[in-house]
Design an enzyme around this catalytic site. Sequence first.
Site, PDB file in Angstrom:
ATOM      1  N   GLU A  75       0.828  -1.202   0.000  1.00 28.87           N
ATOM      2  CA  GLU A  75       0.000   0.000   0.000  1.00 28.87           C
ATOM      3  C   GLU A  75       0.864   1.254   0.000  1.00 28.87           C
ATOM      4  OE1 GLU A  75      -3.694   1.890   2.580  1.00 28.87           O
ATOM      5  OE2 GLU A  75      -1.901   1.184   3.620  1.00 28.87           O
ATOM      6  N   TRP A  97      -8.559  -1.601   0.453  1.00 30.54           N
ATOM      7  CA  TRP A  97      -9.348  -0.474  -0.048  1.00 30.54           C
ATOM      8  C   TRP A  97     -10.616  -0.921  -0.783  1.00 30.54           C
ATOM      9  CZ3 TRP A  97      -9.117   4.598   0.926  1.00 30.54           C
ATOM     10  CH2 TRP A  97      -7.955   5.100   1.513  1.00 30.54           C
ATOM     11  N   TYR A 139      -4.587   9.783  -0.825  1.00 25.28           N
ATOM     12  CA  TYR A 139      -3.218   9.977  -0.344  1.00 25.28           C
ATOM     13  C   TYR A 139      -2.167  10.225  -1.423  1.00 25.28           C
ATOM     14  CZ  TYR A 139      -5.090   8.137   4.045  1.00 25.28           C
ATOM     15  OH  TYR A 139      -5.834   7.937   5.174  1.00 25.28           O
ATOM     16  N   CYS A 200      -6.747   9.863   6.831  1.00 23.72           N
ATOM     17  CA  CYS A 200      -6.680   9.677   8.284  1.00 23.72           C
ATOM     18  C   CYS A 200      -5.261   9.985   8.761  1.00 23.72           C
ATOM     19  CB  CYS A 200      -7.101   8.263   8.659  1.00 23.72           C
ATOM     20  SG  CYS A 200      -8.818   7.884   8.279  1.00 23.72           S
ATOM     21  N   ARG A 220      -5.581  12.160  12.169  1.00 25.12           N
ATOM     22  CA  ARG A 220      -6.775  12.836  12.679  1.00 25.12           C
ATOM     23  C   ARG A 220      -7.784  11.859  13.257  1.00 25.12           C
ATOM     24  NH1 ARG A 220     -11.350  11.892   9.769  1.00 25.12           N
ATOM     25  NH2 ARG A 220     -10.969  10.918   7.754  1.00 25.12           N
ATOM     26  N   ASP A 223      -8.547   4.044  13.902  1.00 21.02           N
ATOM     27  CA  ASP A 223      -9.124   2.778  14.345  1.00 21.02           C
ATOM     28  C   ASP A 223      -7.973   1.972  14.952  1.00 21.02           C
ATOM     29  OD1 ASP A 223      -9.987   0.149  14.537  1.00 21.02           O
ATOM     30  OD2 ASP A 223     -10.699   0.001  12.470  1.00 21.02           O
TER      31      ASP A 223
END
Length: 318
Positions: A75, A97, A139, A200, A220, A223
């Site tokens: 990733e 994803w 991203y 995130c 921000r 999980d």
Amino acid sequence: MATASIPSELVGPGHPEWQYLDLMRRIWEEGSERVDRTGIGTRSVFGATLRFDLADGAMPLITTKRVYWKTATREMLWFLTGETNIRPLVLQGVKIWNEWPHARYVNETGDEIVLDDFVQRIADDEDFAERWGDLGPVYGKQWVDWPTYRYRKDGTYEKGDGINQVARVAESLKTSPGSRRHIIEGWNVAELDQMALPPCHKTYQFHVAGGRLNCLLYQRSCDVALGLPFNLWSGALLQRMMAQQVGLEPGEFVWMGGDTHLYLNHEHLITEQLKREPQSDPRLEIVRVPDSIFGYRIEDFIVQGYTPHPPIKAPVAV
């Protein structure tokens, strides 16, 4: 909802992974219960910090459950290409994803295709993948091709060349190591509504001291059960690659979380993982030095000494 009590004596000093377990325990026992975007519900704390020294190949690779570090590495390499379509990941067997474009397809078409069949069609049909596999400017797009606009005298704007933030940081670390502007930013406010999921892990800042490269990652939203083990590995991996590219030793990796949470439907994972103790000291070797940070391949990374506990499955909140 019944809450399992986690014995406090299971959390203590020593192995750096105890920081992660202590954070998990604190959120589950003391976090504020909240209604979240997914409708599942979370327990959350705000403002958390973890610190890991990456000297001698050390990496924050969680051992109290198996973390598929090659998936996380693939990733990260995908991010660095600037790619935003899931098809390159799907063709490598990376599934992380898939749920977002699948949900969009079902919502927009009404076709109740099951996830596995949707993913297979992404792999088999390039045209279908081009239409339904794209995540928007997530991203990688922001990292290597941040959009720019030039103001004209007539009050209009024209699109300029994109900014490769990653390349700029690599260059600035070499030419101006004392700078306080070694930053890679993903939070492009103007394009958030076009993204399948706003970033995130949004801000990376690098810092040079004593011949070592430190990195701080601000996240921000996190999980902790499913996402954070990947985020810790990936952030430290980016730091290791950047350090190698600019001729510095890896230093401290600092992770900071904003809304740091556990999902209520992850109770079985949390209680099981907090019964376990860290049991190995994994190390990462990067066996090749590519010409640039964009030249790494999955076979460049070897992890040694990783003997984790078994994996623990839990659903992903979309």
